[in-house]
Design a protein around this motif. Structure first.
Motif, mmCIF file in Angstrom:
data_model
loop_
_atom_site.group_PDB
_atom_site.id
_atom_site.type_symbol
_atom_site.label_atom_id
_atom_site.label_comp_id
_atom_site.label_asym_id
_atom_site.label_seq_id
_atom_site.Cartn_x
_atom_site.Cartn_y
_atom_site.Cartn_z
ATOM 1 N N GLN A 60 1.038 -1.018 0.020
ATOM 2 C CA GLN A 60 -0.176 0.126 0.231
ATOM 3 C C GLN A 60 0.900 1.260 0.195
ATOM 4 O O GLN A 60 0.445 2.508 -0.469
ATOM 5 C CB GLN A 60 -1.018 0.075 1.362
ATOM 6 N N GLU A 61 1.929 1.274 0.757
ATOM 7 C CA GLU A 61 2.944 2.363 0.875
ATOM 8 C C GLU A 61 4.202 2.065 0.838
ATOM 9 O O GLU A 61 4.602 0.834 1.577
ATOM 10 C CB GLU A 61 2.619 3.146 2.107
ATOM 11 N N LEU A 62 5.192 2.788 0.136
ATOM 12 C CA LEU A 62 6.675 2.056 -0.119
ATOM 13 C C LEU A 62 7.324 2.357 1.477
ATOM 14 O O LEU A 62 8.322 1.623 1.732
ATOM 15 C CB LEU A 62 7.353 2.665 -0.966
ATOM 16 N N GLU A 63 6.843 3.335 2.157
ATOM 17 C CA GLU A 63 7.482 3.550 3.396
ATOM 18 C C GLU A 63 7.381 2.340 4.434
ATOM 19 O O GLU A 63 8.382 2.114 5.306
ATOM 20 C CB GLU A 63 6.664 4.847 4.144
ATOM 21 N N PHE A 68 10.722 -3.945 6.512
ATOM 22 C CA PHE A 68 10.806 -5.361 6.021
ATOM 23 C C PHE A 68 12.301 -5.816 6.163
ATOM 24 O O PHE A 68 12.605 -6.818 6.079
ATOM 25 C CB PHE A 68 10.343 -5.458 4.631
ATOM 26 N N ILE A 69 13.130 -4.930 6.316
ATOM 27 C CA ILE A 69 14.599 -5.217 6.026
ATOM 28 C C ILE A 69 15.251 -6.124 6.948
ATOM 29 O O ILE A 69 15.738 -7.145 6.604
ATOM 30 C CB ILE A 69 15.429 -3.847 5.984
ATOM 31 N N GLY A 70 14.922 -6.239 8.074
ATOM 32 C CA GLY A 70 15.346 -7.082 8.979
ATOM 33 C C GLY A 70 14.757 -8.632 8.885
ATOM 34 O O GLY A 70 15.449 -9.455 8.705
ATOM 35 N N HIS A 79 18.973 -5.970 1.521
ATOM 36 C CA HIS A 79 18.319 -4.756 0.810
ATOM 37 C C HIS A 79 19.332 -3.913 0.053
ATOM 38 O O HIS A 79 20.499 -3.731 0.676
ATOM 39 C CB HIS A 79 17.780 -3.885 2.054
ATOM 40 N N VAL A 80 19.133 -3.707 -1.122
ATOM 41 C CA VAL A 80 19.973 -3.161 -2.166
ATOM 42 C C VAL A 80 19.280 -1.921 -2.580
ATOM 43 O O VAL A 80 18.239 -2.002 -3.144
ATOM 44 C CB VAL A 80 20.424 -3.788 -3.129
ATOM 45 N N ILE A 81 20.027 -0.566 -2.131
ATOM 46 C CA ILE A 81 19.327 0.513 -2.700
ATOM 47 C C ILE A 81 19.689 1.009 -4.045
ATOM 48 O O ILE A 81 20.905 0.861 -4.403
ATOM 49 C CB ILE A 81 19.793 1.659 -1.664
ATOM 50 N N ARG A 89 11.641 -0.913 -4.250
ATOM 51 C CA ARG A 89 12.511 -1.410 -3.319
ATOM 52 C C ARG A 89 13.011 -2.604 -3.582
ATOM 53 O O ARG A 89 12.096 -3.550 -4.272
ATOM 54 C CB ARG A 89 12.001 -1.327 -1.921
ATOM 55 N N PHE A 90 14.438 -2.840 -3.407
ATOM 56 C CA PHE A 90 14.770 -4.185 -4.104
ATOM 57 C C PHE A 90 15.685 -5.070 -2.995
ATOM 58 O O PHE A 90 16.547 -4.355 -2.105
ATOM 59 C CB PHE A 90 15.816 -3.752 -5.044
#
Length: 179
Positions: A60-63, A68-70, A79-81, A89-90
């Protein structure tokens, strides 16, 4: 050293690998994810592909992805920026330059989300276009065997053309893929 482009003949196990990862992600992230879809060449039966399972999750929102990273790291996802792709988000599973799974997270229903589905579905439904795409990929892999960036860039105009055709064919249709 540049990334080597390795293409493999279609492998039916790719769909099973996707299903395993899909279940893990849904179990981990639950209702924070609206939908998960297998994308990329491994999602198209009969298509030669780099043996990397690409899939996407719609949110619903990328924020919320920051949270989710942990949890995703516990499954082996890093997580790769990619600043050049602010709408995505990748996360990569596997070693750098040798990832086995790529998780792309988009806003559910966004243009980027929809384009992934349109391209995949078009290739699934049009065998002649799938063959043209495969031929292009094989030519690019032969031309740029150690330059994955050039290989990827060489596909852009073909993909853009297919997206345009797919959009015309699906005009007015809404691609609802909620689980």
């Amino acid at each position: 050293m540049k990334e080597v482009v390795i293409l493999e003949a279609y492998n039916a196990n790719w769909a099973a690998e996707y299903d395993i990862e899909r279940r893990k992600i849904l179990e981990l992230l639950g209702n924070q994810v609206i939908s998960i879809e297998h994308i990329g060449s491994t999602a198209v039966p009969g298509l030669t592909a780099k043996p990397v399972i690409d899939f996407m999750a719609g949110v619903q929102e990328l924020e919320i992805v920051e949270a989710f990273i942990g949890p995703l790291a516990s499954l082996g996802y890093e997580h790769v920026i990619h600043a050049e792709f602010p709408e995505r988000r990748f996360f990569r599973k596997g070693a750098w330059r040798a990832g086995t799974h790529h998780l792309h997270i988009y806003l559910y229903g966004s243009e980027a989300w929809t384009n992934q589905l349109l391209f995949r579905n078009y290739l699934r439904e049009h065998p002649e276009v799938r063959e043209q795409y495969q031929q292009l990929k094989e030519e690019l892999a032969a031309k740029f065997p150690q330059d994955r960036v050039a290989y990827t860039e060489g596909k852009h105009s073909f993909i853009a053309d297919i997206l345009q055709q797919a959009s015309k064919e699906n005009e007015g249709e809404y691609l609802d893929t909620r689980r």
